[in-house]
Enzyme design. Sequence first.
Site, PDB file in Angstrom:
ATOM      1  N   CYS A 220      -2.558   1.324 -39.708  1.00 45.20           N
ATOM      2  CA  CYS A 220      -3.636   1.305 -40.702  1.00 45.20           C
ATOM      3  C   CYS A 220      -3.296   2.170 -41.910  1.00 45.20           C
ATOM      4  O   CYS A 220      -3.734   1.890 -43.024  1.00 45.20           O
ATOM      5  CB  CYS A 220      -4.961   1.729 -40.072  1.00 45.20           C
ATOM      6  SG  CYS A 220      -4.933   3.352 -39.270  1.00 45.20           S
TER       7      CYS A 220
ATOM      8  N   HIS B  60      -8.485   7.002 -38.622  1.00 45.15           N
ATOM      9  CA  HIS B  60      -8.325   5.610 -39.049  1.00 45.15           C
ATOM     10  C   HIS B  60      -8.344   5.551 -40.572  1.00 45.15           C
ATOM     11  O   HIS B  60      -9.098   6.271 -41.223  1.00 45.15           O
ATOM     12  CB  HIS B  60      -9.455   4.751 -38.474  1.00 45.15           C
ATOM     13  CG  HIS B  60      -9.364   3.304 -38.857  1.00 45.15           C
ATOM     14  ND1 HIS B  60      -8.275   2.516 -38.541  1.00 45.15           N
ATOM     15  CD2 HIS B  60     -10.225   2.498 -39.553  1.00 45.15           C
ATOM     16  CE1 HIS B  60      -8.470   1.291 -39.008  1.00 45.15           C
ATOM     17  NE2 HIS B  60      -9.641   1.260 -39.632  1.00 45.15           N
TER      18      HIS B  60
END
Length: 367
Positions: free
Chosen positions: A43, A318
């Site tokens: 990510c 994230h």
Amino acid sequence: MICVAGVKLQLPTVPPTYSIYSSIFPLRRGRGLTGLKNLGNTCYMNSILQCLSNTPQLTEYCISDKYKNYISRSNKTNGQVIEEVAALIKELWNGQYKCVASRDLRYVVGQYQKIFRGVDQQDSHEFLTILMDWLHSDLQTLHVPRQREMISASEKAWLEFTKAKESMILHLFYGQMKSTVKCVVCHKESATYESFSNLSLELPPNSNVCQLNQCMDMYFSGERIHGWNCPNCKTKRDAIKKLDISKLPPVMVVHLKRFYADPSNSGAYMKKQNYLRFPLENLDMNPYIARAESRAVTPKTYQLYAVSNHYGTMEGGHYTAFCKSANYGKWFKFDDQVVSALDSSNVVSSAAYILFYTWLPPMQVSL
């Protein structure tokens, strides 16, 4: 070459009207609104690639194949990084797929930097800084002759950095910083110049909510240093060291130093969760530029067009990206393979990690 759903596809010159993947990834996504599959903690990479994909001048350069005329084969990466980035950007902008997987690009960057090979989470800022260096090196073939014999110290430092060969990446993302050291006794000044592709700013301590201009003020306000060898006094003196921007880049990337080593916790890395307020429009850089740059005709006011966000902590986090589409004039959230509309009121958040600003006029990506 791009992998879609694990299958390698050769990029067509003209996008086909039908895809064998239409049952999995619906056709006719908006241009530039294709997601990126998470290949195992990638990510951080996806976030940066979406921000770069929403840099219209870079995307146009890749989609039009102009980059092919300037590839260098005599550098460390042999032009492979720009080739894979360009191939991926074409896929993100052909409007065919809901999401694609950047396996080939990940493989190439992993060949040249082993930390990007595995499935461990990495820092998006580190990835961006290394990627910018590779892309510049891959395209560093534009020969720029010296315009005149007498050049300033700033121009000389720029020439030494570029070695008289420039690139589209350099023209877009790179600026120059002037560092001035001034003796507090005799006021003798000494200046040096260094190129940069992003600014790394500290967040104010003991402040849960802060403004971007506070971070800028801290960075450019100057600091007192001890034991400077003053060439005029011929002895060690206290001095004031101050930074100013001597060359503003058209695209200015601002990195917020959220991660730090905590000495009270055995040096373990912690994250600052400050809520930073930053302008979506009209970021004024006039207070932070050197005198020579202030006389230049280039714009000094920037507009935000992308943000790389980090949620969570060092142990588990994230990355996403918020990007303003040049073609639609609206903000979108890029969360790996999921792309959704985003209200502009939600762009500013405590997750903001890297800000992408530009003074370039808006342009639509033609396909």
